[in-house]
Design a protein around this motif. Sequence first.
Motif, PDB file in Angstrom:
ATOM      1  N   THR A 164       1.319  -1.261   0.327  1.00  9.30           N
ATOM      2  CA  THR A 164      -0.542  -0.284   0.097  1.00  9.30           C
ATOM      3  C   THR A 164       0.620   1.179   0.110  1.00  9.30           C
ATOM      4  OG1 THR A 164      -0.434   0.081   2.117  1.00  9.30           O
ATOM      5  CG2 THR A 164      -1.972  -1.530   1.087  1.00  9.30           C
ATOM      6  N   SER A 165       2.394   0.854  -0.198  1.00  9.70           N
ATOM      7  CA  SER A 165       2.874   2.421  -0.270  1.00  9.70           C
ATOM      8  C   SER A 165       2.878   3.323  -1.252  1.00  9.70           C
ATOM      9  CB  SER A 165       4.077   1.825   0.741  1.00  9.70           C
ATOM     10  OG  SER A 165       4.598   1.244  -0.591  1.00  9.70           O
ATOM     11  N   ALA A 166       2.361   3.146  -2.122  1.00  4.64           N
ATOM     12  CA  ALA A 166       2.420   3.438  -3.339  1.00  4.64           C
ATOM     13  C   ALA A 166       1.064   4.184  -3.624  1.00  4.64           C
ATOM     14  CB  ALA A 166       2.820   2.485  -4.609  1.00  4.64           C
ATOM     15  N   LEU A 167       0.011   4.126  -2.509  1.00 10.93           N
ATOM     16  CA  LEU A 167      -0.982   4.343  -2.627  1.00 10.93           C
ATOM     17  C   LEU A 167      -1.705   5.671  -1.674  1.00 10.93           C
ATOM     18  CD1 LEU A 167      -3.272   0.958  -2.090  1.00 10.93           C
ATOM     19  CD2 LEU A 167      -2.176   2.363  -4.345  1.00 10.93           C
ATOM     20  N   ASP A 168      -2.104   6.385  -1.529  1.00  9.99           N
ATOM     21  CA  ASP A 168      -2.598   7.739  -1.140  1.00  9.99           C
ATOM     22  C   ASP A 168      -3.398   6.902   0.745  1.00  9.99           C
ATOM     23  OD1 ASP A 168      -2.844   9.961  -2.395  1.00  9.99           O
ATOM     24  OD2 ASP A 168      -4.640  10.142  -2.536  1.00  9.99           O
ATOM     25  N   VAL A 169      -3.447   7.841   1.472  1.00  2.00           N
ATOM     26  CA  VAL A 169      -3.686   7.457   3.100  1.00  2.00           C
ATOM     27  C   VAL A 169      -4.933   6.683   3.115  1.00  2.00           C
ATOM     28  CG1 VAL A 169      -3.869   7.939   5.382  1.00  2.00           C
ATOM     29  CG2 VAL A 169      -1.643   8.795   3.674  1.00  2.00           C
ATOM     30  N   ALA A 173      -5.965   2.350   3.456  1.00  2.34           N
ATOM     31  CA  ALA A 173      -6.828   1.804   4.696  1.00  2.34           C
ATOM     32  C   ALA A 173      -7.785   1.124   4.075  1.00  2.34           C
ATOM     33  CB  ALA A 173      -7.636   2.674   5.679  1.00  2.34           C
ATOM     34  N   GLU A 174      -8.547   1.299   2.645  1.00  2.00           N
ATOM     35  CA  GLU A 174      -9.541   0.362   1.692  1.00  2.00           C
ATOM     36  C   GLU A 174      -8.158  -0.760   1.482  1.00  2.00           C
ATOM     37  OE1 GLU A 174     -11.010   1.701  -1.605  1.00  2.00           O
ATOM     38  OE2 GLU A 174     -11.421   3.574  -1.037  1.00  2.00           O
ATOM     39  N   ILE A 175      -7.745  -1.155   1.289  1.00  2.00           N
ATOM     40  CA  ILE A 175      -6.137  -2.251   0.903  1.00  2.00           C
ATOM     41  C   ILE A 175      -6.490  -2.955   1.567  1.00  2.00           C
ATOM     42  CG2 ILE A 175      -4.330  -2.510  -0.594  1.00  2.00           C
ATOM     43  CD1 ILE A 175      -6.359  -1.691  -2.262  1.00  2.00           C
ATOM     44  N   LEU A 176      -5.846  -2.180   2.947  1.00  2.00           N
ATOM     45  CA  LEU A 176      -5.485  -2.756   3.768  1.00  2.00           C
ATOM     46  C   LEU A 176      -6.750  -3.977   4.705  1.00  2.00           C
ATOM     47  CD1 LEU A 176      -2.741  -0.083   5.873  1.00  2.00           C
ATOM     48  CD2 LEU A 176      -2.403  -2.805   4.730  1.00  2.00           C
ATOM     49  N   ASN A 177      -7.257  -3.251   4.603  1.00  2.00           N
ATOM     50  CA  ASN A 177      -8.948  -3.962   5.423  1.00  2.00           C
ATOM     51  C   ASN A 177      -8.919  -5.024   4.118  1.00  2.00           C
ATOM     52  OD1 ASN A 177      -9.731  -3.071   7.440  1.00  2.00           O
ATOM     53  ND2 ASN A 177     -10.186  -0.889   6.242  1.00  2.00           N
ATOM     54  N   LEU A 197       5.028   1.215  10.458  1.00  2.00           N
ATOM     55  CA  LEU A 197       4.656   0.420  11.621  1.00  2.00           C
ATOM     56  C   LEU A 197       3.232   0.613  12.296  1.00  2.00           C
ATOM     57  CD1 LEU A 197       8.235   0.357  14.562  1.00  2.00           C
ATOM     58  CD2 LEU A 197       7.412  -0.811  12.609  1.00  2.00           C
ATOM     59  N   PRO A 198       2.662   1.548  12.430  1.00  2.00           N
ATOM     60  CA  PRO A 198       1.414   1.346  12.344  1.00  2.00           C
ATOM     61  C   PRO A 198      -0.043   0.680  11.512  1.00  2.00           C
ATOM     62  CG  PRO A 198       1.981   3.280  12.513  1.00  2.00           C
ATOM     63  CD  PRO A 198       2.943   3.086  11.673  1.00  2.00           C
ATOM     64  N   VAL A 199       0.869   0.210  10.253  1.00  2.00           N
ATOM     65  CA  VAL A 199       0.464  -0.666   9.193  1.00  2.00           C
ATOM     66  C   VAL A 199       0.874  -2.142  10.319  1.00  2.00           C
ATOM     67  CG1 VAL A 199       0.779  -1.336   6.844  1.00  2.00           C
ATOM     68  CG2 VAL A 199       0.144   0.513   7.414  1.00  2.00           C
ATOM     69  N   VAL A 200       1.898  -2.170   9.904  1.00  2.00           N
ATOM     70  CA  VAL A 200       2.659  -3.523  10.810  1.00  2.00           C
ATOM     71  C   VAL A 200       1.468  -4.475  11.933  1.00  2.00           C
ATOM     72  CG1 VAL A 200       4.037  -5.069  12.289  1.00  2.00           C
ATOM     73  CG2 VAL A 200       5.123  -3.115   9.848  1.00  2.00           C
TER      74      VAL A 200
END
Length: 243
Positions: A164-169, A173-177, A197-200
């Motif tokens: 997700t690091s190439a994406l808008d904030v 969140a959508e992709i992480l979900n 780290l919060p993503v982790v």
Amino acid sequence: MTAISLQNLDVSYDGNRVVKGATFDVAEGESFALVGESGSGKSTVLKAIAGLAPEWAGTIEVLGKPRSHRPDRALARQCQMVFQDPYGSLHPRKTVDSVLSEALKIHGLGNRDERVEQVLTDVGLDRRFRFRYPHQLSGGQRQRVAIARALMLEPKVMLLDEPTSALDVSVQAEILNLLKRLRAEHNLTYLMVSHDLPVVGFMCDRMAVMTKGEIVEIAPGTALHDGAFTHPYARALYAASGG
Ligand SMILES: Nc1ncnc2c1ncn2[C@@H]1O[C@H](COP(=O)(O)OP(=O)(O)OP(=O)(O)O)[C@@H](O)[C@H]1O
Ligand SMILES: [Mg+2]
């Protein structure tokens, strides 16, 4: 069962060793992160597991089966990688349909229409997207297609390199979900690289901290809440993230 087991993995580029003695196990169904500074060797570990690193030594096991130095079609089916940049990883002149069908053709699998439509639904894209080209998609939609491509062969293990690091904030969140839901629905094991780290903390049960090609600490995800890191580099990384 152990999904991924690395013992003393060394990986080199042109004789220059950039991963040194990496050793860790990821349990089936676990979500495991690799964190550490830029250039520490995180992507290289993933590439070696995926069979994309030419020079390596040590032991790589995926679902109990050791990887050899030859291409391994059965292993490729069970273990798929998603890259950071969905622009670079999708061919500009291939439609979503041809990107998704490709792996089915290579592996001689039938029911292609059905499978392509099912996987599009799984990643939250409707059938309208099937015959579009990458430039007709948003960044988030493109990453959904890249994830769909990885899911096509119904793998058990997904290697996610900063997905997700190439994406808008907001899109992150959508992709992480989505990734979280897919893991639960498909009983997937994740090995995920992230700078964040919060993503982790949101995504992962455990993490390995890498610096200069070496894993210096393996910590539970809860260390991101209570700061229970012991190695000085891991403590500094945690402190730098505002922990
Ligand atoms: N194809 C390559 N040829 C030569 N050297 C490479 C190649 N790919 C990576 N390297 C080198 O290997 C080292 C580890 O790179 P790697 O991409 O694994 O780091 P990383 O931890 O993923 O970094 P980042 O967080 O910036 O993505 C770096 O010094 C990098 O310059
Ligand atoms: Mg990387």
